[in-house]
Design a protein around this motif. Structure first.
Motif, PDB file in Angstrom:
ATOM      1  N   UNK A  55      33.873  32.924  44.928  1.00  0.00           N
ATOM      2  CA  UNK A  55      32.537  33.213  44.403  1.00  0.00           C
ATOM      3  C   UNK A  55      32.647  34.205  43.257  1.00  0.00           C
ATOM      4  N   UNK A  56      33.478  35.232  43.456  1.00  0.00           N
ATOM      5  CA  UNK A  56      33.666  36.246  42.411  1.00  0.00           C
ATOM      6  C   UNK A  56      34.289  35.609  41.174  1.00  0.00           C
ATOM      7  N   UNK A  57      35.239  34.708  41.411  1.00  0.00           N
ATOM      8  CA  UNK A  57      35.938  34.042  40.321  1.00  0.00           C
ATOM      9  C   UNK A  57      34.956  33.320  39.387  1.00  0.00           C
ATOM     10  N   UNK A  58      33.866  32.832  39.958  1.00  0.00           N
ATOM     11  CA  UNK A  58      32.873  32.126  39.137  1.00  0.00           C
ATOM     12  C   UNK A  58      32.287  33.020  38.051  1.00  0.00           C
ATOM     13  N   UNK A  59      32.282  34.331  38.308  1.00  0.00           N
ATOM     14  CA  UNK A  59      31.680  35.240  37.324  1.00  0.00           C
ATOM     15  C   UNK A  59      32.542  35.372  36.063  1.00  0.00           C
ATOM     16  N   UNK A  60      33.871  35.178  36.179  1.00  0.00           N
ATOM     17  CA  UNK A  60      34.655  35.138  34.935  1.00  0.00           C
ATOM     18  C   UNK A  60      34.489  33.782  34.302  1.00  0.00           C
ATOM     19  N   UNK A  61      34.576  32.732  35.108  1.00  0.00           N
ATOM     20  CA  UNK A  61      34.459  31.377  34.550  1.00  0.00           C
ATOM     21  C   UNK A  61      33.151  31.218  33.799  1.00  0.00           C
ATOM     22  N   UNK A  62      32.098  31.839  34.289  1.00  0.00           N
ATOM     23  CA  UNK A  62      30.782  31.690  33.667  1.00  0.00           C
ATOM     24  C   UNK A  62      30.468  32.822  32.687  1.00  0.00           C
ATOM     25  N   UNK A  63      31.480  33.601  32.381  1.00  0.00           N
ATOM     26  CA  UNK A  63      31.331  34.699  31.404  1.00  0.00           C
ATOM     27  C   UNK A  63      30.237  35.705  31.765  1.00  0.00           C
ATOM     28  N   UNK A  64      30.450  36.340  32.892  1.00  0.00           N
ATOM     29  CA  UNK A  64      29.587  37.474  33.283  1.00  0.00           C
ATOM     30  C   UNK A  64      30.516  38.656  33.545  1.00  0.00           C
ATOM     31  N   UNK A  65      31.154  39.141  32.470  1.00  0.00           N
ATOM     32  CA  UNK A  65      32.209  40.130  32.663  1.00  0.00           C
ATOM     33  C   UNK A  65      31.739  41.417  33.349  1.00  0.00           C
ATOM     34  N   UNK A  66      30.521  41.857  33.077  1.00  0.00           N
ATOM     35  CA  UNK A  66      30.054  43.113  33.684  1.00  0.00           C
ATOM     36  C   UNK A  66      29.920  42.994  35.186  1.00  0.00           C
ATOM     37  N   UNK A  67      29.227  41.946  35.597  1.00  0.00           N
ATOM     38  CA  UNK A  67      29.052  41.732  37.027  1.00  0.00           C
ATOM     39  C   UNK A  67      30.411  41.505  37.697  1.00  0.00           C
ATOM     40  N   UNK A  68      31.249  40.727  37.014  1.00  0.00           N
ATOM     41  CA  UNK A  68      32.567  40.425  37.563  1.00  0.00           C
ATOM     42  C   UNK A  68      33.337  41.717  37.835  1.00  0.00           C
ATOM     43  N   UNK A  69      33.319  42.589  36.836  1.00  0.00           N
ATOM     44  CA  UNK A  69      34.030  43.849  36.953  1.00  0.00           C
ATOM     45  C   UNK A  69      33.567  44.667  38.165  1.00  0.00           C
ATOM     46  N   UNK A  70      32.234  44.728  38.359  1.00  0.00           N
ATOM     47  CA  UNK A  70      31.721  45.442  39.530  1.00  0.00           C
ATOM     48  C   UNK A  70      32.156  44.756  40.808  1.00  0.00           C
TER      49      UNK A  70
END
Ligand SMILES: Nc1ncnc2c1ncn2[C@@H]1O[C@H](COP(=O)(O)OP(=O)(O)OP(=O)(O)O)[C@@H](O)[C@H]1O
Ligand SMILES: [Mg+2]
Ligand SMILES: [Zn+2]
Length: 545
Positions: free
Chosen positions: A434-449
């Motif tokens: 689920x977290x991996x989706x945040x890089x794939x979908x280009x949400x770097x800020x949320x991903x980082x948190x």
């Protein structure tokens, strides 16, 4: 009698004396013989190679009347008629030498051009020699052009320059051009030898070759160095020897360096330090010393590749013998390793607050690694071990390194270090994906948190329970839920919890990475490297394609 420097004393008065310019002499000889003498010459070549000399010989040849006063133009001026003598002494009324370096302006050229129309006062030809012609200004060149195009029949121009590229093409195209050649070392050495004979000085051939080589093709430089060598004086036997010349030229004796190198290669740290101390006490500069060692290693490597390289006159007979000996013993990998260590050491010494101490450390390091095998030797030995392993003993388990073949080892390495693959499944099956989706979908800020500031308490499809750190923004849970819902087309809720939960993902990854590094240490190849290079560390594990 006043002492005249050799370069002036031995300025060639005829082409027969001019060394190494055969093409020029042949062409000019033909031109004179056929009476097709150009009205403008351009002589080019490096410093001190005979340009001014040639210009004067041509000027003499054009005006020589021979010993009997009856002669015509010739490439072999007699040297005894009034014209020859006056040109040689630079005081002929009709042979004007101008140094463009100090007369660069258009006015100087106008003055000169103004005199062109008058007939020569006593000679056959009026000859204008313009030295360093590249120094003329653009206007000066332009002022020259017209005269150069159609000079009166009694006028000749001879230009000389070291920098042909600075001469405008308009000028070039109106001149007959001669390129004077650099003298090769053997020819220069021979010329120097002839001069020592005339001067009744004795010098050994190696000494003369060293000087010739240092002159880099310029005869004047060669003669100046010979002057210096003579002034420095001969030894008790009355001869100028190579060692003295080497010292004069700043090529210090390298036999001590060879001693140092030998000790280093033998791994004799104490003795190497003593050698270094001696050199240092004698005033050697630490960085220079490493540089000299580098030059030496390079020399030995060249000999190792081709024995011909041993005829380098920068090294003495003794040094060459020594280098050949070492070249016979050392392998190319050892030499390259040595080179790299010295080069790295040199960089350290250059920035070190105490260069001598730093140089010592470099030498200690080299001496200590002397008996280390090179990486390729290592691989070879591991391969050999593998080949010798008993059949059927190919258990690739890291705990039995000697029995594992290299190929098996590689497979094991690549299997165990394979990176987790990115899952693009519409419904993530784990928190990680689920977290991996945040890089794939280009949400770097949320991903980082998500990776750093969040502990997973519980994961279920559509529901994630998290313990979040203070760093995460207020609306964090809402945004993460909304994004996941949007991407998967299914409702996701994020619940904040106060339970401790798992370690943040980044921490887990770091730990896994460290474990991987730890694990590869027991693979045979890696283990051998670590054992043979004390202090080596595994910094990164990458997968073999
Ligand atoms: N080819 C040569 N053969 C013999 N001696 C030479 C030769 N070239 C130069 N020399 C010696 O060097 C001295 C200087 O030569 P010359 O003045 O002709 O050099 P140049 O090419 O004009 O140098 P620069 O570019 O510095 O003006 C001469 O007096 C002579 O002793
Ligand atoms: Mg000159
Ligand atoms: Zn003459």
């Amino acid at each position: 009698m006043e002492y005249r420097v050799l370069a002036r004393k031995y300025r060639p008065q005829t082409f027969a004396d001019l060394v190494g310019q055969d093409v020029l002499v042949r062409t000019l000889t033909n031109a004179f013989a056929n009476n097709r003498i150009a009205h403008a010459f351009l002589l080019t070549g490096i410093r001190g190679i005979g340009k001014t000399t040639t210009a004067r010989i041509i000027a003499k040849g054009m005006n020589c009347i021979g010993a009997d006063g009856q002669g015509g133009p010739t490439v072999a001026p007699c040297g005894v008629c009034t014209h020859c003598i006056m040109v040689s002494e630079s005081r002929h009324m009709d042979v004007l030498e101008m140094d463009a370096a100090s007369h660069t302006g258009v006015d100087d050229i106008r003055d000169l051009i103004g005199t062109v129309q008058y007939l020569p006062s006593s000679a056959r030809m009026k000859v204008y020699i313009i030295d360093e012609v590249h120094m003329l200004s653009n206007n000066a060149f332009n002022a020259l052009l017209k005269t150069l195009e159609e000079p009166p029949p009694h006028v000749k121009f001879i230009f000389a320059t070291t920098e042909i590229r600075k001469i405008p093409v308009t000028i070039l195209s109106r001149c007959q051009r001669f390129d004077l050649r650099r003298l090769e070392t053997p020819l220069m050495a021979q010329h120097l030898k002839n001069i020592t004979l005339k001067e009744s000085v004795s010098a050994d051939d190696e000494a003369l070759t060293l000087i010739a080589d240092a002159a880099e093709g310029s005869v004047r430089d060669g003669l100046s160095l010979l002057d210096q060598a003579i002034a420095m004086g001969a030894d008790e036997t009355g001869t100028i020897h190579a060692p003295a010349i080497r010292e004069m030229l700043g090529m210090n004796d390298k036999s001590q360096l060879f001693g140092l190198l030998e000790k280093l290669l033998a791994g004799a740290v104490g003795e190497a330090m003593a050698e270094f101390g001696k050199l240092y006490a004698a005033g050697a500069d630490s960085a220079m010393l490493l540089q000299d060692l580098l030059a030496l290693v390079h020399f030995i490597t060249r000999i190792r590749i081709s024995a011909d390289a041993a005829d380098d006159i920068a090294f003495s007979e003794k040094e060459r013998t020594f280098a050949m000996e070492l070249a016979g013993k050392l392998t190319i990998p050892t030499l390259t390793k040595l080179w790299q260590m010295l080069l790295k050491g040199l960089q350290e010494v250059r920035i070190a607050p105490e260069p001598a101490a730093s140089a010592e450390m470099v030498l200690v390091r080299i001496a200590h690694s002397a008996d280390l095998p090179s990486p390729s030797d290592l691989i070879r030995s591991v391969r050999k071990e593998a080949a010798n392993a008993p059949v059927g003993g190919g258990n690739a388990a890291p705990s039995r390194p000697a029995a594992a073949s290299l190929i098996t080892t590689q497979q094991v390495v690549s299997q165990s270090v394979a990176q987790p693959t990115v899952v693009h499944a519409p419904l993530p099956q784990s928190f990680e994906s689920a977290v991996q989706m945040f890089t794939a979908q280009r949400e770097p800020l949320l991903y980082n948190h998500l990776v750093r500031n969040v502990r997973l308490v519980q994961f279920e499809k559509g529901r994630i329970e998290l313990n979040v750190a203070a760093e995460v923004p207020q609306d964090f849970a809402g945004r993460v839920g909304a994004r996941l819902t949007e991407w998967t087309g299914q409702r996701w809720v994020i619940i904040l919890s106060h339970e401790t939960g798992a370690e943040p993902l980044q921490k887990q990854r770091d730990a896994a990475e460290a474990a991987k590094r730890e694990a590869v240490k027991s693979y045979p190849l890696v283990a051998t490297v670590l054992e043979q290079f004390p202090g080596a560390v595994v910094t990164k594990v990458t997968e073999q394609p």
